[in-house]
Design an enzyme around this catalytic site. Sequence first.
Site, PDB file in Angstrom:
ATOM      1  N   LEU A 338       0.825  -1.204   0.000  1.00  0.00           N
ATOM      2  CA  LEU A 338       0.000   0.000   0.000  1.00  0.00           C
ATOM      3  C   LEU A 338       0.862   1.258   0.000  1.00  0.00           C
ATOM      4  O   LEU A 338       2.049   1.204   0.318  1.00  0.00           O
ATOM      5  CB  LEU A 338      -0.921  -0.021   1.230  1.00  0.00           C
ATOM      6  CG  LEU A 338      -1.845  -1.247   1.300  1.00  0.00           C
ATOM      7  CD1 LEU A 338      -2.538  -1.333   2.653  1.00  0.00           C
ATOM      8  CD2 LEU A 338      -2.881  -1.204   0.176  1.00  0.00           C
ATOM      9  N   PRO A 339       0.270   2.416  -0.342  1.00  0.00           N
ATOM     10  CA  PRO A 339       1.070   3.631  -0.551  1.00  0.00           C
ATOM     11  C   PRO A 339       1.772   4.181   0.683  1.00  0.00           C
ATOM     12  O   PRO A 339       2.922   4.591   0.610  1.00  0.00           O
ATOM     13  CB  PRO A 339       0.039   4.639  -1.081  1.00  0.00           C
ATOM     14  CG  PRO A 339      -1.059   3.815  -1.629  1.00  0.00           C
ATOM     15  CD  PRO A 339      -1.124   2.600  -0.773  1.00  0.00           C
ATOM     16  N   THR A 369       6.278   0.955   2.217  1.00  0.00           N
ATOM     17  CA  THR A 369       7.200   1.857   2.894  1.00  0.00           C
ATOM     18  C   THR A 369       6.356   2.668   3.864  1.00  0.00           C
ATOM     19  O   THR A 369       5.531   3.471   3.434  1.00  0.00           O
ATOM     20  CB  THR A 369       7.920   2.774   1.910  1.00  0.00           C
ATOM     21  OG1 THR A 369       8.679   1.975   1.011  1.00  0.00           O
ATOM     22  CG2 THR A 369       8.851   3.723   2.642  1.00  0.00           C
ATOM     23  N   LYS A 444      14.388   0.398   5.918  1.00  0.00           N
ATOM     24  CA  LYS A 444      13.942   0.866   4.606  1.00  0.00           C
ATOM     25  C   LYS A 444      13.999   2.390   4.509  1.00  0.00           C
ATOM     26  O   LYS A 444      14.477   2.952   3.514  1.00  0.00           O
ATOM     27  CB  LYS A 444      12.517   0.374   4.348  1.00  0.00           C
ATOM     28  CG  LYS A 444      11.830   0.952   3.136  1.00  0.00           C
ATOM     29  CD  LYS A 444      12.481   0.535   1.844  1.00  0.00           C
ATOM     30  CE  LYS A 444      11.605   0.970   0.655  1.00  0.00           C
ATOM     31  NZ  LYS A 444      12.284   0.749  -0.628  1.00  0.00           N
ATOM     32  N   LYS A 513       8.380  12.115   0.010  1.00  0.00           N
ATOM     33  CA  LYS A 513       7.726  11.451   1.135  1.00  0.00           C
ATOM     34  C   LYS A 513       8.709  10.571   1.908  1.00  0.00           C
ATOM     35  O   LYS A 513       8.666  10.495   3.141  1.00  0.00           O
ATOM     36  CB  LYS A 513       6.541  10.614   0.649  1.00  0.00           C
ATOM     37  CG  LYS A 513       5.618  10.192   1.779  1.00  0.00           C
ATOM     38  CD  LYS A 513       4.509   9.287   1.283  1.00  0.00           C
ATOM     39  CE  LYS A 513       5.028   7.883   1.105  1.00  0.00           C
ATOM     40  NZ  LYS A 513       3.937   6.922   0.792  1.00  0.00           N
TER      41      LYS A 513
END
Length: 574
Positions: A338-339, A369, A444, A513
């Site tokens: 998912l985003p 992420t 990450k 982001k």
Amino acid sequence: MLEGKVAVVTGAAGGIGAASARRLSSEGASVVVVDLDQDGAEKVAAELPGPAVAVGADVSREEDVERYTRVAVEHFGRLDLHHLNAGITGPFAELPDLSVTEFDHVMGVNLRGPFLGVRAAFRRFQAQGGGGAIVITASIASLRGSHDLLAYQTSKHGVLGLMRRGDVRRADGRAGQRRGPRSGADGVVHRGAGRVGRRQRHGSARHDGSVAPHGNPGRDRVRRGLPAQCRCRVRARRGGVGGRRFGDRQHGPPVGRRGRVGHHGRRSARKGERMSTPRIGVIGLGNMGGRITRRIVESGQPVTGYDPVPGRAEEAGATAAASVAELTRAADHLLLSLPDSTVIEKVVLGEDGVLANSRDGQIVVDLSTAAPSSTVKLHEAFAARGVEFVDAGISGGAAAADKGTLTLMVGGSADALTHLEKTLEPFSATVFAMGGSGAGHTTKVLNNFLNAVSLAATAETLVAGKKAGLDMHRLLEVFNASTGVNFATLNRFPHIVDGDYLEGGLTSTLMMKDVVLYVNRLRELGVPTLNSAGPMASFALAQSLGYADQISNRVVDAIGDAAGGVRLHDEEAR
């Protein structure tokens, strides 16, 4: 693309403002070029390809702001786009010797100026009965020693809005003259770096971001990185899981579990046994989730998938589930792709979401992420229901997903990772066990930040080299044979200098982001973010100049625009 739109750009006699004016004019907008330097403004206006007018004005003076707004309406009839580029010029002293008067000037231009401009723009938008877009950037161009202002520099190019494609929205939040196809479209005013650009759809292209050594940013043809590790070797920090190879079954005995009957008459995996054929579900079948699903299906394991976009499950070779709830109840191993954390929490914690339908013995793997703090919160919620929640950051991009060579950095229990062997194997080459909950997503975020730093810094140095008359290929050879070598110099820019941007990878909005996630994580850890200013300014600049939804490699063009229209390659090669 912006035909019929009218844009005002302040601080436009040079630098970012002039680059913005050129970009807007080239896309069809009429431009009002505003700067304290009247001659400089007139020079820029004269060079623009479309209609333009120059206004000499001090953006920190209320009467001057009203005057340039009035000029825009008198010449072009309206105002649609307002780029408030508040900058400082003048022979200021170094920071330790800065006088109070000079400091007041700095604050007046960078704080008072944007306030007056925003107010004037909103008044104009309301008077027109329609909406508009606002962008704010700020800098201290000629303050010697400005590098000392790291805390300020971090936010100096913070983008509050994005001018692109003429999509506009009323100042009161209702739809204006034009709307994008969905909420979050370009042109909506965004607030601060924590929410920059558009939010991606559930399951859409997102953080496949920093590329593994054996991967490639958007193209499956760069092979200059390091070779892949032995397939599916699990590596761990000291005291964690180590020496386990998924490929040769060198595992210790599984921890004891007792079984019980789960949903659909199937036994859930309990201590003491392993599911020989776990039922796999995937939520989010976009750029990465769809590729991962296809790899699992091609390995001979059936997958049930859910995505709000019709047809994506079938395209990935999966059986489509009607809802998140239905899929959760049917899966033993549930993968999320998912985003961001906002979407993840909505899918997991929402009414009739994953958590409400999860069961004891189930394993949920978050491949997104995400913010590590959110990950830990979800881990605790799942643990209360007897569900293993594993955060698994992925690296390698779309090309590595297609080949099944992604790198995974995993947070969660060793037992859960052991049980996930068969599920993860089809799409991963190396799995690193990093520790407890949140460790995978923290790793990450750290990796993605290094990716952003190297890309932005290399872009800036190559633009400088180009403007200095250096040969781009030779300069890269020097970097790659010296201490400046990094992934961008090895794998990205050898193509970019020939006009190939390796399209299809992480966008500038998503890269920004990633940087924001890094800053927030370091704030939580109590670590100063002294090096975040550079990439944050670089990718915010790319967003403000129209590269928001293009591959993040285009940051080099944004920096080139601000440097006077510099390109690393010949235009005919573009």
